[in-house]
Design an enzyme around this catalytic site. Sequence first.
Site, PDB file in Angstrom:
ATOM      1  N   THR A   1       8.986  -8.057  -5.991  1.00 34.02           N
ATOM      2  CA  THR A   1       9.157  -8.078  -7.445  1.00 34.02           C
ATOM      3  C   THR A   1       8.030  -8.871  -8.108  1.00 34.02           C
ATOM      4  O   THR A   1       7.426  -9.739  -7.474  1.00 34.02           O
ATOM      5  CB  THR A   1      10.518  -8.703  -7.842  1.00 34.02           C
ATOM      6  OG1 THR A   1      10.716  -8.503  -9.236  1.00 34.02           O
ATOM      7  CG2 THR A   1      10.579 -10.195  -7.556  1.00 34.02           C
ATOM      8  N   HIS A   2       7.771  -8.523  -9.375  1.00 34.89           N
ATOM      9  CA  HIS A   2       6.880  -9.347 -10.207  1.00 34.89           C
ATOM     10  C   HIS A   2       7.701 -10.037 -11.301  1.00 34.89           C
ATOM     11  O   HIS A   2       7.138 -10.640 -12.206  1.00 34.89           O
ATOM     12  CB  HIS A   2       5.850  -8.480 -10.934  1.00 34.89           C
ATOM     13  CG  HIS A   2       4.736  -7.941 -10.098  1.00 34.89           C
ATOM     14  ND1 HIS A   2       4.156  -8.632  -9.075  1.00 34.89           N
ATOM     15  CD2 HIS A   2       4.036  -6.769 -10.190  1.00 34.89           C
ATOM     16  CE1 HIS A   2       3.173  -7.894  -8.556  1.00 34.89           C
ATOM     17  NE2 HIS A   2       3.088  -6.766  -9.216  1.00 34.89           N
TER      18      HIS A   2
ATOM     19  N   TRP B   1      -1.708  -8.277  -0.243  1.00 34.95           N
ATOM     20  CA  TRP B   1      -2.133  -9.102   0.899  1.00 34.95           C
ATOM     21  C   TRP B   1      -0.920  -9.697   1.619  1.00 34.95           C
ATOM     22  O   TRP B   1      -0.751  -9.538   2.825  1.00 34.95           O
ATOM     23  CB  TRP B   1      -3.062 -10.192   0.375  1.00 34.95           C
ATOM     24  CG  TRP B   1      -3.828 -10.950   1.393  1.00 34.95           C
ATOM     25  CD1 TRP B   1      -3.964 -10.673   2.725  1.00 34.95           C
ATOM     26  CD2 TRP B   1      -4.598 -12.134   1.148  1.00 34.95           C
ATOM     27  NE1 TRP B   1      -4.762 -11.603   3.317  1.00 34.95           N
ATOM     28  CE2 TRP B   1      -5.166 -12.513   2.369  1.00 34.95           C
ATOM     29  CE3 TRP B   1      -4.872 -12.907   0.003  1.00 34.95           C
ATOM     30  CZ2 TRP B   1      -5.990 -13.645   2.485  1.00 34.95           C
ATOM     31  CZ3 TRP B   1      -5.691 -14.015   0.119  1.00 34.95           C
ATOM     32  CH2 TRP B   1      -6.247 -14.383   1.343  1.00 34.95           C
TER      33      TRP B   1
ATOM     34  N   SER C   1      -8.912 -10.786 -12.363  1.00 41.75           N
ATOM     35  CA  SER C   1      -8.440  -9.676 -11.539  1.00 41.75           C
ATOM     36  C   SER C   1      -7.593  -8.696 -12.370  1.00 41.75           C
ATOM     37  O   SER C   1      -7.734  -7.473 -12.249  1.00 41.75           O
ATOM     38  CB  SER C   1      -7.634 -10.230 -10.367  1.00 41.75           C
ATOM     39  OG  SER C   1      -7.217  -9.190  -9.523  1.00 41.75           O
TER      40      SER C   1
ATOM     41  N   LYS D   1     -12.805  -7.855  -5.127  1.00 40.33           N
ATOM     42  CA  LYS D   1     -13.663  -8.885  -4.529  1.00 40.33           C
ATOM     43  C   LYS D   1     -12.929  -9.754  -3.512  1.00 40.33           C
ATOM     44  O   LYS D   1     -13.502 -10.157  -2.513  1.00 40.33           O
ATOM     45  CB  LYS D   1     -14.224  -9.802  -5.620  1.00 40.33           C
ATOM     46  CG  LYS D   1     -15.427  -9.239  -6.337  1.00 40.33           C
ATOM     47  CD  LYS D   1     -16.163 -10.352  -7.088  1.00 40.33           C
ATOM     48  CE  LYS D   1     -17.410  -9.835  -7.780  1.00 40.33           C
ATOM     49  NZ  LYS D   1     -18.045 -10.888  -8.607  1.00 40.33           N
ATOM     50  N   GLY D   2     -11.701 -10.099  -3.846  1.00 41.17           N
ATOM     51  CA  GLY D   2     -10.901 -10.904  -2.925  1.00 41.17           C
ATOM     52  C   GLY D   2     -11.445 -12.295  -2.690  1.00 41.17           C
ATOM     53  O   GLY D   2     -11.422 -12.793  -1.565  1.00 41.17           O
TER      54      GLY D   2
ATOM     55  N   LYS E   1      -1.491  -9.393  -9.583  1.00 43.84           N
ATOM     56  CA  LYS E   1      -2.858  -9.726  -9.198  1.00 43.84           C
ATOM     57  C   LYS E   1      -3.016 -11.077  -8.492  1.00 43.84           C
ATOM     58  O   LYS E   1      -4.075 -11.683  -8.507  1.00 43.84           O
ATOM     59  CB  LYS E   1      -3.830  -9.657 -10.400  1.00 43.84           C
ATOM     60  CG  LYS E   1      -3.746  -8.401 -11.223  1.00 43.84           C
ATOM     61  CD  LYS E   1      -3.568  -7.135 -10.418  1.00 43.84           C
ATOM     62  CE  LYS E   1      -4.800  -6.726  -9.646  1.00 43.84           C
ATOM     63  NZ  LYS E   1      -4.473  -5.529  -8.790  1.00 43.84           N
TER      64      LYS E   1
HETATM   65  P1  A3P Z   1      -9.561  -9.356  -7.023  1.00 42.65           P
HETATM   66  O1  A3P Z   1      -9.385  -8.422  -8.165  1.00 42.65           O
HETATM   67  O2  A3P Z   1      -9.945 -10.736  -7.479  1.00 42.65           O
HETATM   68  O3  A3P Z   1     -10.485  -8.852  -5.972  1.00 42.65           O
HETATM   69  P2  A3P Z   1      -2.239  -7.709  -6.102  1.00 42.65           P
HETATM   70  O4  A3P Z   1      -2.102  -7.142  -4.732  1.00 42.65           O
HETATM   71  O5  A3P Z   1      -1.200  -8.733  -6.441  1.00 42.65           O
HETATM   72  O6  A3P Z   1      -2.392  -6.650  -7.133  1.00 42.65           O
HETATM   73  O7  A3P Z   1      -3.578  -8.593  -6.117  1.00 42.65           O
HETATM   74  C1  A3P Z   1      -4.844  -7.982  -6.030  1.00 42.65           C
HETATM   75  C2  A3P Z   1      -5.890  -9.025  -5.771  1.00 42.65           C
HETATM   76  O8  A3P Z   1      -5.753  -9.511  -4.419  1.00 42.65           O
HETATM   77  C3  A3P Z   1      -7.307  -8.455  -5.874  1.00 42.65           C
HETATM   78  O9  A3P Z   1      -8.124  -9.545  -6.318  1.00 42.65           O
HETATM   79  C4  A3P Z   1      -7.564  -8.069  -4.435  1.00 42.65           C
HETATM   80  O10 A3P Z   1      -8.915  -7.894  -4.106  1.00 42.65           O
HETATM   81  C5  A3P Z   1      -6.970  -9.278  -3.724  1.00 42.65           C
HETATM   82  N1  A3P Z   1      -6.706  -9.040  -2.296  1.00 42.65           N
HETATM   83  C6  A3P Z   1      -6.047  -8.004  -1.732  1.00 42.65           C
HETATM   84  N2  A3P Z   1      -6.078  -8.112  -0.390  1.00 42.65           N
HETATM   85  C7  A3P Z   1      -6.764  -9.236  -0.096  1.00 42.65           C
HETATM   86  C8  A3P Z   1      -7.152  -9.885   1.122  1.00 42.65           C
HETATM   87  N3  A3P Z   1      -6.839  -9.375   2.316  1.00 42.65           N
HETATM   88  N4  A3P Z   1      -7.860 -11.029   1.032  1.00 42.65           N
HETATM   89  C9  A3P Z   1      -8.197 -11.559  -0.165  1.00 42.65           C
HETATM   90  N5  A3P Z   1      -7.873 -10.993  -1.350  1.00 42.65           N
HETATM   91  C10 A3P Z   1      -7.169  -9.853  -1.315  1.00 42.65           C
END
Ligand code: A3P
Length: 289
Positions: free
Chosen positions: A101-102, A47, A132, A252-253, A42
Site C-alpha cells: 500500500t501507499h 526494490w 523521482s 537512476k537509483g 517513489k
Molecule cells: P529514481 O527515480 O530516483 O531512480 P518506487 O518503486 O517506489 O516507485 O520507487 C522508484 C525509485 O526506486 C526509482 O528512483 C528507482 O530507480 C528506485 N529503485 C528501484 N529499484 C532500485 C534498486 N534495486 N536500487 C536502488 N534504487 C532502486
Amino acid sequence: GQQTQLTEVAGILLQTSTVGNWSQIQNFEAKPDDLLICTYPKSGTTWIQEIVDMIEQNGDVEKCQRALIQHRHPFIEWARPPQPSGVEKAKAMPSPRILRTHLPTHLLPPSFWESNCKFLYVARNAKDCMVSYYHFQRMNQKLPDPGTWDDYFETFINGKVAWGSWFDHVRGWWEMKDRYQILFLFYEDIKKDPKHEIQKVMQFMGKNLDETVLDKIVQETSFEKMKENPMTNRSTIPKSILDQSISPFMRKGTVGDWKNHFTVAQNEMFDEIYRKKMEGTSINFCMEL
Ligand code: A3P
C-alpha cells in the site's frame, strides 16, 4: 490524452478509480499473518518488494519470477475495472499474504491495525523522493503532467500529489512504529549496506537463510540487475501507461540526485519548510552517500 485522474478523500489526492472503490478498500479484512509493505510513492517500493520476494522464495530467482507473475503482492487500493481490484486479488490469495500500500496511516483500512499484522515501511529522503516523483509523473500517463520543475516543487511541498503529502505520510508511519509490529527502513540505508538491511527484513519475516543465499539476494536486487529484469523494470507495461522514452521506470537509483535539480534558493526554502513540518519528530534522513 492527459487526464487528471485524481480525487480528494479526507484531504488527500488519490486515483479516482481508488476513490470509486473506497468502501471495498476500507472494509478490507486483514489477517494476523499478513505482511504489508508500506511506502510513500517513489521511495523504493519495487526494490523492497523484490527483496521480500527473494527472501520468501529462499533466493530462487525462477520461483520469484513466477510468484511475481501470479500476484505481484496486491496493492490494496488498486482498482481499475474490469480487472480484479487489489482487494479481490488479496482475498483470492493463500496465507501468509504479502500485500502493498501507499496509503497514509489515517486512510489505512482499520482491520490492519486490529489484526496486529506485520508492516514493513520504507522511507526515502524527501528531496530525492520529489525528484523521482517528478520524473515519474512526466512518464506516467495516468498521473497529471507535473509541469516544470519549479511548478512541481510547489505541488509536492503542498502535498497536491497522489497519496498526499510526503511529510504527513512519513510522520504518520514513524509515529506508529513503536505501537505496532513495524520494521521501519530507509532507502538510503539499503543503498549503503544492502546485506545488513536485507538481513533485518529476513529476521522480521521469521526466515533464516544462509550467507550464500543472502549474497545472491544482494546481487539480484541491485539496481543494475533490476533495471535489466523485465519483471521489475516495467517494460511489459504499455507505452500508453508508462512512457519509458520520456524517463525510464528504473531511472537512476541513487542517493543525492536532488543536487542536480534543486536551486540554492529552492534548497534553502525546502529546508525551512522541512524544519517546520517535521518539528518534534526524531526521524533523521541521510541526504547523500
Ligand atoms: P529514481 O527515480 O530516483 O531512480 P518506487 O518503486 O517506489 O516507485 O520507487 C522508484 C525509485 O526506486 C526509482 O528512483 C528507482 O530507480 C528506485 N529503485 C528501484 N529499484 C532500485 C534498486 N534495486 N536500487 C536502488 N534504487 C532502486
